[in-house]
Scaffold this motif. Sequence first.
Motif, PDB file in Angstrom:
ATOM      1  N   VAL A   1       2.804 -58.707  -5.815  1.00 23.93           N
ATOM      2  CA  VAL A   1       3.995 -59.484  -6.147  1.00 23.93           C
ATOM      3  C   VAL A   1       3.611 -60.962  -6.191  1.00 23.93           C
ATOM      4  N   ARG A   2       4.141 -61.685  -7.166  1.00 28.42           N
ATOM      5  CA  ARG A   2       3.936 -63.125  -7.244  1.00 28.42           C
ATOM      6  C   ARG A   2       5.162 -63.830  -6.681  1.00 28.42           C
ATOM      7  N   VAL A   3       4.904 -64.798  -5.782  1.00 34.89           N
ATOM      8  CA  VAL A   3       5.988 -65.448  -5.030  1.00 34.89           C
ATOM      9  C   VAL A   3       5.901 -66.959  -5.213  1.00 34.89           C
ATOM     10  N   ARG A   4       7.047 -67.580  -5.467  1.00 32.68           N
ATOM     11  CA  ARG A   4       7.124 -69.044  -5.501  1.00 32.68           C
ATOM     12  C   ARG A   4       8.035 -69.503  -4.361  1.00 32.68           C
ATOM     13  N   VAL A   5       7.538 -70.461  -3.569  1.00 27.32           N
ATOM     14  CA  VAL A   5       8.269 -70.945  -2.402  1.00 27.32           C
ATOM     15  C   VAL A   5       7.952 -72.431  -2.226  1.00 27.32           C
ATOM     16  N   SER A   6       8.828 -73.178  -1.576  1.00 26.72           N
ATOM     17  CA  SER A   6       8.677 -74.639  -1.485  1.00 26.72           C
ATOM     18  C   SER A   6       7.467 -75.073  -0.663  1.00 26.72           C
ATOM     19  N   GLU A   7       7.056 -74.281   0.334  1.00 23.06           N
ATOM     20  CA  GLU A   7       5.903 -74.625   1.173  1.00 23.06           C
ATOM     21  C   GLU A   7       4.890 -73.474   1.103  1.00 23.06           C
ATOM     22  N   PRO A   8       4.119 -73.418   0.016  1.00 19.87           N
ATOM     23  CA  PRO A   8       3.243 -72.260  -0.180  1.00 19.87           C
ATOM     24  C   PRO A   8       2.195 -72.072   0.912  1.00 19.87           C
ATOM     25  N   GLU A   9       1.636 -73.157   1.445  1.00 19.86           N
ATOM     26  CA  GLU A   9       0.600 -73.004   2.459  1.00 19.86           C
ATOM     27  C   GLU A   9       1.175 -72.417   3.734  1.00 19.86           C
ATOM     28  N   ARG A  10       2.327 -72.950   4.160  1.00 18.13           N
ATOM     29  CA  ARG A  10       2.982 -72.401   5.364  1.00 18.13           C
ATOM     30  C   ARG A  10       3.400 -70.952   5.133  1.00 18.13           C
ATOM     31  N   ALA A  11       3.927 -70.677   3.937  1.00 15.99           N
ATOM     32  CA  ALA A  11       4.343 -69.314   3.622  1.00 15.99           C
ATOM     33  C   ALA A  11       3.153 -68.364   3.651  1.00 15.99           C
ATOM     34  N   ARG A  12       2.007 -68.830   3.168  1.00 14.81           N
ATOM     35  CA  ARG A  12       0.811 -67.975   3.166  1.00 14.81           C
ATOM     36  C   ARG A  12       0.442 -67.553   4.585  1.00 14.81           C
ATOM     37  N   HIS A  13       0.435 -68.523   5.515  1.00 16.59           N
ATOM     38  CA  HIS A  13       0.090 -68.192   6.905  1.00 16.59           C
ATOM     39  C   HIS A  13       1.105 -67.226   7.517  1.00 16.59           C
ATOM     40  N   LEU A  14       2.386 -67.433   7.228  1.00 19.70           N
ATOM     41  CA  LEU A  14       3.420 -66.545   7.767  1.00 19.70           C
ATOM     42  C   LEU A  14       3.229 -65.108   7.262  1.00 19.70           C
ATOM     43  N   LEU A  15       2.950 -64.981   5.993  1.00 16.15           N
ATOM     44  CA  LEU A  15       2.771 -63.647   5.414  1.00 16.15           C
ATOM     45  C   LEU A  15       1.497 -62.986   5.917  1.00 16.15           C
ATOM     46  N   GLU A  16       0.433 -63.764   6.081  1.00 24.90           N
ATOM     47  CA  GLU A  16      -0.805 -63.208   6.620  1.00 24.90           C
ATOM     48  C   GLU A  16      -0.628 -62.771   8.062  1.00 24.90           C
ATOM     49  N   ASP A  17       0.130 -63.562   8.838  1.00 26.02           N
ATOM     50  CA  ASP A  17       0.408 -63.175  10.223  1.00 26.02           C
ATOM     51  C   ASP A  17       1.213 -61.883  10.294  1.00 26.02           C
ATOM     52  N   ALA A  18       1.956 -61.607   9.203  1.00 26.48           N
ATOM     53  CA  ALA A  18       2.747 -60.371   9.144  1.00 26.48           C
ATOM     54  C   ALA A  18       1.919 -59.194   8.622  1.00 26.48           C
ATOM     55  N   GLY A  19       0.618 -59.435   8.400  1.00 31.11           N
ATOM     56  CA  GLY A  19      -0.265 -58.353   7.988  1.00 31.11           C
ATOM     57  C   GLY A  19      -0.397 -58.169   6.493  1.00 31.11           C
ATOM     58  N   LEU A  20       0.052 -59.137   5.703  1.00 33.24           N
ATOM     59  CA  LEU A  20      -0.035 -59.025   4.257  1.00 33.24           C
ATOM     60  C   LEU A  20      -1.243 -59.799   3.730  1.00 33.24           C
ATOM     61  N   ALA A  21      -1.844 -59.292   2.653  1.00 33.09           N
ATOM     62  CA  ALA A  21      -2.981 -59.967   2.023  1.00 33.09           C
ATOM     63  C   ALA A  21      -2.448 -60.920   0.974  1.00 33.09           C
ATOM     64  N   VAL A  22      -2.757 -62.210   1.122  1.00 28.46           N
ATOM     65  CA  VAL A  22      -2.177 -63.244   0.263  1.00 28.46           C
ATOM     66  C   VAL A  22      -3.291 -64.079  -0.361  1.00 28.46           C
ATOM     67  N   THR A  23      -3.122 -64.382  -1.663  1.00 29.07           N
ATOM     68  CA  THR A  23      -4.061 -65.232  -2.389  1.00 29.07           C
ATOM     69  C   THR A  23      -3.289 -66.326  -3.106  1.00 29.07           C
ATOM     70  N   PRO A  24      -3.692 -67.598  -2.968  1.00 32.66           N
ATOM     71  CA  PRO A  24      -3.033 -68.665  -3.728  1.00 32.66           C
ATOM     72  C   PRO A  24      -3.182 -68.422  -5.218  1.00 32.66           C
ATOM     73  N   ASP A  25      -2.117 -68.664  -5.974  1.00 39.72           N
ATOM     74  CA  ASP A  25      -2.103 -68.432  -7.418  1.00 39.72           C
ATOM     75  C   ASP A  25      -1.409 -69.620  -8.090  1.00 39.72           C
ATOM     76  N   GLY A  26      -2.142 -70.737  -8.181  1.00 35.53           N
ATOM     77  CA  GLY A  26      -1.553 -71.951  -8.731  1.00 35.53           C
ATOM     78  C   GLY A  26      -0.462 -72.462  -7.807  1.00 35.53           C
ATOM     79  N   THR A  27       0.735 -72.565  -8.326  1.00 33.96           N
ATOM     80  CA  THR A  27       1.876 -73.018  -7.509  1.00 33.96           C
ATOM     81  C   THR A  27       2.574 -71.858  -6.823  1.00 33.96           C
ATOM     82  N   ARG A  28       2.025 -70.656  -6.997  1.00 33.33           N
ATOM     83  CA  ARG A  28       2.626 -69.471  -6.394  1.00 33.33           C
ATOM     84  C   ARG A  28       1.637 -68.784  -5.455  1.00 33.33           C
ATOM     85  N   LEU A  29       2.122 -67.747  -4.812  1.00 34.80           N
ATOM     86  CA  LEU A  29       1.287 -66.907  -3.972  1.00 34.80           C
ATOM     87  C   LEU A  29       1.255 -65.503  -4.571  1.00 34.80           C
TER      88      LEU A  29
END
Length: 318
Positions: free
Chosen positions: A233-261
């Motif tokens: 899934v591609r996700v756009r959120v106002s604070e992508p870096e913080r969102a990435r850490h939150l999702l990774e802490d929840a056990g999800l694999a996340v990769t930065p994708d430009g302005t999205r995750l």
Amino acid sequence: MTDHVIETDGLRKEFRRVRGGKHVAVDDLALAVPRGGVHGFLGPNGSGKTTTIRMLLGLSRPTAGSMRLLGEEVPRRLPAVMDRVGAIVEEPKFLPTFTGRRNLSLLGRSIGVPRSRVDEVLSEVGLEGRDGDRYRTYSLGMRQRLAIAAALLKSPDVLILDEPTNGLDPAGIRDIRQLVRDLGASGVTVLLSSHILAEVQQVCDSATIIGNGRVLSSGSVEELVGRETAPGVRVRVSEPERARHLLEDAGLAVTPDGTRLYVECVQDPARITQVLAEAGLFVSELVPDRADLEQVFLRLTGGEGLPPSGRTDEKDRP
């Protein structure tokens, strides 16, 4: 009555190479085209599509295997069903100085159809008003529509089209696509050979993908696409870096994708919004990365692509 209008079993076609040896264009092909609607016939250049069509129409003799067209064995029983089959395999030969109508009238007279049928097919392909123009003045799209009109003169149960939108401009492609859709909806079974993946996905009800002369996958377009697991899934959120850490802490694999995750292997996208919302972050865009026919094709053919334009004219001769 069989549910398939075209069937092949163990179909094989070999060509002799100029310098000796053999080239196998079609190898143990098992093709089954269901009755009704539009069936796509898709494969890389040289995969055996045109050779298969030519064998079905008696233009080339198979090396081995069997074929049935409308329940009849071909080529032995081909004369019994040819009046029920229309086809465009190579560029039709029309008289350039004759009008579109006169070309069709001459052809109709030669196969014994009433004059009224010429009016019907001209209307069906949208050439009313231009039927009095000379063929040499027709655009490529108009010539293709006249060719389809000629194939429809016999009121066929099966229509075989080999690359019908090849070389057309966007407007011409749109017109031919709509015409093919309408024909499939009217009860004619259309076998559409095409190298344009988007065309097959937009127009066809079912499809067969071949490679190296063999069937790789077959079924409804929805089934073919559904067999590919959407990877994320591609996700756009106002604070992508913080969102990435939150999702990774929840056990999800996340990769930065430009302005999205890009979040991989998500069974339930609602989990993403829940994790972020609990931390005060709200998603502005969440788009599942859905599979399409192109992904299916590339996986099945090992990444062997199709040309973006130009005819996939596979004589399959070395």
